[in-house]
Motif scaffolding. Sequence first.
Motif, PDB file in Angstrom:
ATOM      1  N   GLN A 156      -5.824  -9.231  -0.878  1.00  0.00           N
ATOM      2  CA  GLN A 156      -6.306  -8.866   0.609  1.00  0.00           C
ATOM      3  C   GLN A 156      -5.570  -7.891   1.450  1.00  0.00           C
ATOM      4  OE1 GLN A 156      -9.501  -9.724   1.704  1.00  0.00           O
ATOM      5  NE2 GLN A 156      -8.845  -8.162   3.222  1.00  0.00           N
ATOM      6  N   ALA A 157      -4.179  -8.308   1.200  1.00  0.00           N
ATOM      7  CA  ALA A 157      -3.247  -7.306   2.212  1.00  0.00           C
ATOM      8  C   ALA A 157      -3.186  -5.687   1.619  1.00  0.00           C
ATOM      9  CB  ALA A 157      -1.789  -7.848   1.806  1.00  0.00           C
ATOM     10  N   LEU A 158      -3.133  -5.729   0.254  1.00  0.00           N
ATOM     11  CA  LEU A 158      -3.315  -4.377  -0.129  1.00  0.00           C
ATOM     12  C   LEU A 158      -4.776  -3.886  -0.133  1.00  0.00           C
ATOM     13  CD1 LEU A 158      -1.377  -2.798  -2.332  1.00  0.00           C
ATOM     14  CD2 LEU A 158      -2.613  -3.761  -4.038  1.00  0.00           C
ATOM     15  N   SER A 159      -5.831  -4.694  -0.156  1.00  0.00           N
ATOM     16  CA  SER A 159      -7.081  -4.185   0.126  1.00  0.00           C
ATOM     17  C   SER A 159      -7.236  -3.584   1.686  1.00  0.00           C
ATOM     18  CB  SER A 159      -8.240  -5.056  -0.003  1.00  0.00           C
ATOM     19  OG  SER A 159      -9.504  -4.756   0.638  1.00  0.00           O
ATOM     20  N   GLN A 205     -11.768  -7.110  -6.424  1.00  0.00           N
ATOM     21  CA  GLN A 205     -10.733  -8.163  -6.577  1.00  0.00           C
ATOM     22  C   GLN A 205     -11.352  -9.244  -7.216  1.00  0.00           C
ATOM     23  OE1 GLN A 205      -8.722  -9.070  -2.551  1.00  0.00           O
ATOM     24  NE2 GLN A 205      -7.815 -10.679  -3.672  1.00  0.00           N
ATOM     25  N   GLU A 206     -10.405  -9.911  -7.981  1.00  0.00           N
ATOM     26  CA  GLU A 206     -10.957 -11.130  -8.617  1.00  0.00           C
ATOM     27  C   GLU A 206     -10.284 -12.266  -7.836  1.00  0.00           C
ATOM     28  OE1 GLU A 206     -12.332 -13.772 -11.186  1.00  0.00           O
ATOM     29  OE2 GLU A 206     -12.592 -11.521 -11.386  1.00  0.00           O
ATOM     30  N   ASP A 210      -7.487   0.972   5.290  1.00  0.00           N
ATOM     31  CA  ASP A 210      -7.053   1.429   6.705  1.00  0.00           C
ATOM     32  C   ASP A 210      -6.632   2.841   6.397  1.00  0.00           C
ATOM     33  OD1 ASP A 210      -7.624  -1.172   7.953  1.00  0.00           O
ATOM     34  OD2 ASP A 210      -5.718  -1.731   8.095  1.00  0.00           O
ATOM     35  N   GLN A 211      -6.104   3.166   5.335  1.00  0.00           N
ATOM     36  CA  GLN A 211      -5.766   4.532   4.875  1.00  0.00           C
ATOM     37  C   GLN A 211      -6.594   5.487   4.435  1.00  0.00           C
ATOM     38  OE1 GLN A 211      -2.356   5.556   5.757  1.00  0.00           O
ATOM     39  NE2 GLN A 211      -2.510   3.762   7.016  1.00  0.00           N
ATOM     40  N   GLY A 249       0.691  -1.016  -0.006  1.00  0.00           N
ATOM     41  CA  GLY A 249      -0.027  -0.093  -0.016  1.00  0.00           C
ATOM     42  C   GLY A 249       1.006   1.397  -0.024  1.00  0.00           C
ATOM     43  N   VAL A 250       1.914   1.512   0.584  1.00  0.00           N
ATOM     44  CA  VAL A 250       2.729   2.339   0.713  1.00  0.00           C
ATOM     45  C   VAL A 250       3.381   2.702  -0.677  1.00  0.00           C
ATOM     46  CG1 VAL A 250       5.042   3.510   1.704  1.00  0.00           C
ATOM     47  CG2 VAL A 250       3.517   2.097   3.533  1.00  0.00           C
TER      48      VAL A 250
END
Length: 129
Positions: free
Chosen positions: A105-108, A123-124, A113-114, A80-81
Amino acid sequence: MASAVLALTRQIWVGGGIGITPFIARMKQLAITPGSQPIDLILSVKKIEPEALVLLTADAKAANVNLHVLVDDIDGFLDGVRLRKRVPNWKSAGVWFCGPASFGQALSTDLVDQGLVASDFHQEFFNMR
């Protein structure tokens, strides 16, 4: 409250490895029938063949898509950063992800959160066996 699709001013597409395939198809269509929203395509891969990069770059140029290629061993992993640094107005975008489920999922989670509206992350779902 979910943002309206029409209110989003841009799109961010994230392809993880083989997940680039639907975005290539969409770029080919956009080359024929241009869209109106700015699009950033981020490809995150372990490695990429030079010939594939040439073809992908040509497709992105023809579709007026901003291409960002991150090769893990050279550029590090996409998170994400890194996404937020590459696309500063990311909060005004719909994010479309195709790649490994845990990566998406981690990116989402990070983007929501940001401040990204959760319904603006698409997401596929697939997993390699």
